[in-house]
Enzyme design. Structure first.
Site, PDB file in Angstrom:
ATOM      1  N   CYS A  33      39.798  10.779  -0.664  1.00 56.68           N
ATOM      2  CA  CYS A  33      39.063   9.607  -0.658  1.00 56.68           C
ATOM      3  C   CYS A  33      39.805   8.689   0.380  1.00 56.68           C
ATOM      4  O   CYS A  33      40.895   8.436   0.405  1.00 56.68           O
ATOM      5  CB  CYS A  33      39.289   8.814  -2.083  1.00 56.68           C
ATOM      6  SG  CYS A  33      38.438   6.921  -1.666  1.00 56.68           S
ATOM      7  N   LEU A  87       0.803  -1.251   0.020  1.00 55.86           N
ATOM      8  CA  LEU A  87      -0.029   0.134   0.059  1.00 55.86           C
ATOM      9  C   LEU A  87       1.107   1.250   0.031  1.00 55.86           C
ATOM     10  O   LEU A  87       1.804   1.234   0.514  1.00 55.86           O
ATOM     11  CB  LEU A  87      -1.000  -0.057   1.343  1.00 55.86           C
ATOM     12  CG  LEU A  87      -1.832  -1.097   1.328  1.00 55.86           C
ATOM     13  CD1 LEU A  87      -2.621  -0.879   2.855  1.00 55.86           C
ATOM     14  CD2 LEU A  87      -2.925  -0.813   0.398  1.00 55.86           C
ATOM     15  N   ARG A 116       3.247 -13.505   2.290  1.00 56.91           N
ATOM     16  CA  ARG A 116       3.454 -12.500   1.061  1.00 56.91           C
ATOM     17  C   ARG A 116       4.835 -12.747   0.402  1.00 56.91           C
ATOM     18  O   ARG A 116       4.720 -12.650  -0.944  1.00 56.91           O
ATOM     19  CB  ARG A 116       3.341 -11.127   1.498  1.00 56.91           C
ATOM     20  CG  ARG A 116       3.391 -10.046   0.354  1.00 56.91           C
ATOM     21  CD  ARG A 116       3.774  -8.411   0.964  1.00 56.91           C
ATOM     22  NE  ARG A 116       2.866  -8.127   2.166  1.00 56.91           N
ATOM     23  CZ  ARG A 116       1.829  -7.401   1.671  1.00 56.91           C
ATOM     24  NH1 ARG A 116       1.542  -7.211   0.554  1.00 56.91           N
ATOM     25  NH2 ARG A 116       1.021  -7.099   2.798  1.00 56.91           N
ATOM     26  N   GLU A 141      -4.119 -10.790   8.081  1.00 53.90           N
ATOM     27  CA  GLU A 141      -2.975 -10.905   8.772  1.00 53.90           C
ATOM     28  C   GLU A 141      -2.982 -11.820   9.996  1.00 53.90           C
ATOM     29  O   GLU A 141      -3.911 -11.967  10.673  1.00 53.90           O
ATOM     30  CB  GLU A 141      -2.866  -9.453   9.618  1.00 53.90           C
ATOM     31  CG  GLU A 141      -2.425  -8.455   8.473  1.00 53.90           C
ATOM     32  CD  GLU A 141      -1.258  -8.282   7.850  1.00 53.90           C
ATOM     33  OE1 GLU A 141      -0.260  -8.575   8.426  1.00 53.90           O
ATOM     34  OE2 GLU A 141      -1.131  -8.042   6.598  1.00 53.90           O
ATOM     35  N   LYS A 177      -4.664  -0.782  10.447  1.00 50.66           N
ATOM     36  CA  LYS A 177      -3.575  -1.505   9.987  1.00 50.66           C
ATOM     37  C   LYS A 177      -2.552  -2.209  10.859  1.00 50.66           C
ATOM     38  O   LYS A 177      -2.143  -1.698  11.736  1.00 50.66           O
ATOM     39  CB  LYS A 177      -2.721  -0.645   9.200  1.00 50.66           C
ATOM     40  CG  LYS A 177      -1.691  -1.032   8.228  1.00 50.66           C
ATOM     41  CD  LYS A 177      -0.716  -0.176   7.673  1.00 50.66           C
ATOM     42  CE  LYS A 177       0.385  -0.816   6.579  1.00 50.66           C
ATOM     43  NZ  LYS A 177       1.167  -1.802   7.351  1.00 50.66           N
ATOM     44  N   CYS A 211      35.061  10.577  -5.230  1.00 51.21           N
ATOM     45  CA  CYS A 211      36.487  10.190  -5.425  1.00 51.21           C
ATOM     46  C   CYS A 211      37.011  10.156  -7.156  1.00 51.21           C
ATOM     47  O   CYS A 211      36.107   9.680  -7.834  1.00 51.21           O
ATOM     48  CB  CYS A 211      36.732   8.932  -4.905  1.00 51.21           C
ATOM     49  SG  CYS A 211      38.073   7.914  -5.528  1.00 51.21           S
TER      50      CYS A 211
END
Length: 708
Positions: free
Chosen positions: A419, A90, A146, A182, A125, A437
């Site tokens: 660097c 979602l 899922r 769920e 939720k 770098c």
């Protein structure tokens, strides 16, 4: 002006790359390992930042973008089974205004009148593990997690131990019906389980304890031994459905009520609302009752109630257009900034990382935060030892939002000019905020990062060749370029410490399986600046073969040489003009001057051409084969012009793409069909002049219906 509005394209591309990598790691920790390092709010903030940058720079959207991903790859010890219909994620909202805009988008997409009611359902939720339950002839035959949204883990035996889930449905239920919801553990049950684990341990202080109810539920459901699952207090709450041979209703409300009547629990606070204000009132009521609910929640989910509207709205990337999760607010905490480290990325970008005194924010221990770049450090005025404020939701999480010690007198923190990995000078191009770098391929950090990118999930995806092996092989000079990967042998690996014959054989087999990668994965794997997976996909679809793509690059090189000879200059105006010329040659939707110029720059470098040639001596990219739904417009370029009466322009374009057609905003000789509504003007006239087929909206509706 916000930080994202101040970004240039280079900064945005680099940040999207970082976010894709970071979010993928958290996905694996959360969905596969059940060992999250950050809270849901922290994760949501990363997703939100990614979405905001993509909205500001849509052409930089990556193929491995979190906005295209759902969950993570299934765990290895459970069987992997494809979902009959994808289990989507979602999109999130964090304010009332975003919910109002969500409803406005629905209105625009469906071309609804301002006074047309848009009824929404609202429900908590729940923070659990998503699961799809498939019933055939009303008997439970399979339960899947899922997973990554396309493929889930088979947890059928474990699910049968959950008392909330019936083995059989009533005779009135459809023959095929997938119930989705769920699996969770109630707060009280979670506390009791942890106490039981402590009581049963020889040393209670060292007993295994679950971190939170979600982890406990996920770990319990994924057990190899179903008897362990049966001993855990798991529950189930329905929120939707997948594949079904028939639907027991015409609205979300009716179907959820019908599923509840079949014996599945649903949220007591599930509500149908007639207006946006009513939906927001439900959100506030659920938020106020959050602490007293028996399960953990992190927001409220809204869904368009009418199923015919849901079908028209369809999906975008990983999420439906007809649903939205309204998340609860974020939290802040104070801590000490212990150090600032510099990390070197694949493109040489130097990214400062804040190392923090561990602090708990919303139940999660935070130890690191990004500082983005030198300008952000200067803006905050931070130094090691400062007291800072962290925010667990916002643009970046964890993010330092305030420096409580900035009034102390001291010189600015010196951003390194070399660097830290190879000592090469750090450079910053005019107009950019990132220091990079200058060592290029001589910098070990960049070379390792490029190799990691080459084998990453959305590039060649070589299983078994992860970060540890890449770094080890590079350190021992076994692989220095991508082509070297394909020169590895079983004998070489077995000769190394801790490498058994089976492991060596498996890795070599995984490498051999990637000698014919899809063209888009190959282009993405090259690591060309600004060429994310989405751009690589668009390029592959347009040019379809490496030979055609390379011919296009050669035309770019020729054109660029002509421009240089003609002007003898290389100033900013020249570069801008060159980029436009390159984009015209690329002829690829969504590939603008910056990306096209990056392609030309990459292949203009001799060492890049040599590396690609060496790689092509080992592998052969597979040509793109277009797979389209059979329809009258498959393979055509369709242009919509004028006013559409029964749908929005977005819906029409979505229909065209679903039928295997491409859409364009202008008419050209390559246009195959023009759909003209009232008020069509210049585009309609041009189509007539070119002899292009022109139809009205009613004829378009017939074409769409015929392809169903």
């Amino acid at each position: 002006m916000s930080e994202i509005e101040r970004m240039n394209e280079s900064q945005a591309a680099a940040e999207l790359e970082r976010l894709a990598r970071e979010i993928a790691r958290h996905n694996r920790l959360y969905h596969t390992d059940d060992a999250p390092e950050i809270s849901d709010a922290d994760y949501d903030a990363l997703i939100r930042r990614n979405a905001e940058i993509e909205a500001a720079f849509p052409h930089l959207k990556r193929g491995d973008s979190p906005s295209l991903q759902v969950g993570a790859e299934p765990a290895g010890h459970l069987s992997k089974v494809p979902h009959a219909r994808p289990m989507m994620s979602l999109d999130n909202a964090f304010s009332d205004e975003e919910v109002v805009e969500f409803v406005a988008r629905v209105r625009r997409f469906l071309s609804l009148a301002d006074d047309e009611p848009v009824a929404l359902t609202a429900e908590p939720k729940i923070d659990g593990l998503s699961c799809s339950l498939r019933y055939e002839n009303r008997v439970l035959v399979r339960a899947l997690t899922r997973g990554d949204g396309q493929t889930g883990e088979d947890v059928t035996a474990n699910v049968r131990t959950i008392s909330d889930i019936p083995d059989r449905l009533p005779d009135s239920a459809p023959n095929i019906f997938e119930v989705r919801g769920e699996v969770y553990m109630a707060k009280a049950d979670f506390a009791a389980l942890n106490e039981r684990l402590r009581a049963g341990a020889d040393d209670p202080d060292k007993a295994r304890q679950f971190a939170n109810p979600r982890n406990a539920a996920a770990g319990s459901l994924r057990q190899k031994d179903a008897s362990v699952t049966a001993d855990r207090p798991l529950r189930f709450l329905v929120h939707g459905w997948g594949e079904t041979s028939a639907l027991p209703g015409d609205t979300q409300t009716q179907v959820i009520r019908a599923i509840a009547a079949m014996g599945f629990p649903r949220a007591d606070s599930f509500t149908r609302t007639e207006t946006t204000d009513e939906a927001l009132a439900v959100y506030r009521a659920i938020e106020a009752a959050r602490a007293d609910l028996p399960f953990d929640i992190d927001g409220v989910v809204y869904k368009v109630d009418r199923l015919d509207w849901q079908q028209r709205l369809g999906f975008v990337a990983r999420a439906p257009r007809w649903a939205m999760a309204h998340k609860f607010p974020a939290e802040r905490a104070q801590t000490t900034l212990n150090a600032i480290d510099i990390q070197v990325g694949r493109t040489g970008k130097l990214t400062p990382v804040a190392r923090l005194e561990p602090v708990t924010v919303g139940g999660v221990v935070v130890t690191n935060a990004t500082l983005h770049n030198a300008d952000e450090i200067e803006r905050l005025g931070v130094h090691p030892g400062d007291r800072v404020v962290l925010q667990r939701a916002g643009d970046v999480i964890p993010q330092i939002v305030e420096n409580l010690s900035r009034d102390d007198e001291r010189a600015p923190w010196p951003f390194p000019k070399h660097c830290p990995e190879c000592g090469s000078a750090a450079e910053r191009d005019a107009g950019e905020v990132d220091w990079r770098c200058s060592g290029g391929l001589i910098c070990p950090a960049q070379r390792v990062e490029r190799l990691r990118h080459f084998v990453s999930r959305h590039a060649l995806d070589i299983e078994g060749l992860g970060t540890t092996n890449i770094e080890s092989f590079f350190r021992d000079s076994l692989i220095e370029t991508p082509a070297d990967i394909f020169r590895l042998s079983e004998e070489t690996l077995v000769a190394r410490d801790r490498w058994a014959e089976t492991s060596a054989r498996n890795l070599i087999a995984a490498i051999e399986a990637k000698r014919n990668p899809p063209l888009d994965r190959f282009l993405f794997a090259l690591g060309i600046r600004h060429v994310g997976a989405i751009t690589a996909r668009d390029l592959a679809r347009r040019w379809t073969s490496w030979e055609a793509f390379r011919a296009m690059i050669e035309r770019m090189e020729q054109k660029r040489a002509e421009l240089i000879r003609a002007t003898g200059e290389s100033d900013d105006k020249f570069l801008a003009r060159t980029g436009k010329e390159m984009a015209a040659i690329a002829e690829t939707a969504g590939v603008g001057p910056e990306v096209s110029l990056a392609l030309a720059d990459f292949f203009a470098e001799p060492h890049n051409r040599e590396a690609v040639a060496d790689l092509l001596s080992q592998i052969t990219p597979a040509d793109v084969i277009h797979e389209t739904r059979e329809s009258e417009v498959s393979g055509l370029t369709v242009v919509f012009t004028g006013s559409l009466q029964t749908m929005s322009r977005d819906e029409a374009k979505a229909q065209a793409e679903a039928l295997g057609a491409r859409t364009a905003g202008s008419v050209s000789a390559k246009t195959g069909l023009v759909v003209a509504g009232p008020g069509a003007g210049l585009k309609l006239n041009k189509a007539r002049d070119l002899g292009i087929r022109i139809i009205d909206e009613a004829e378009w509706a017939r074409i769409v219906a015929a392809a169903q």
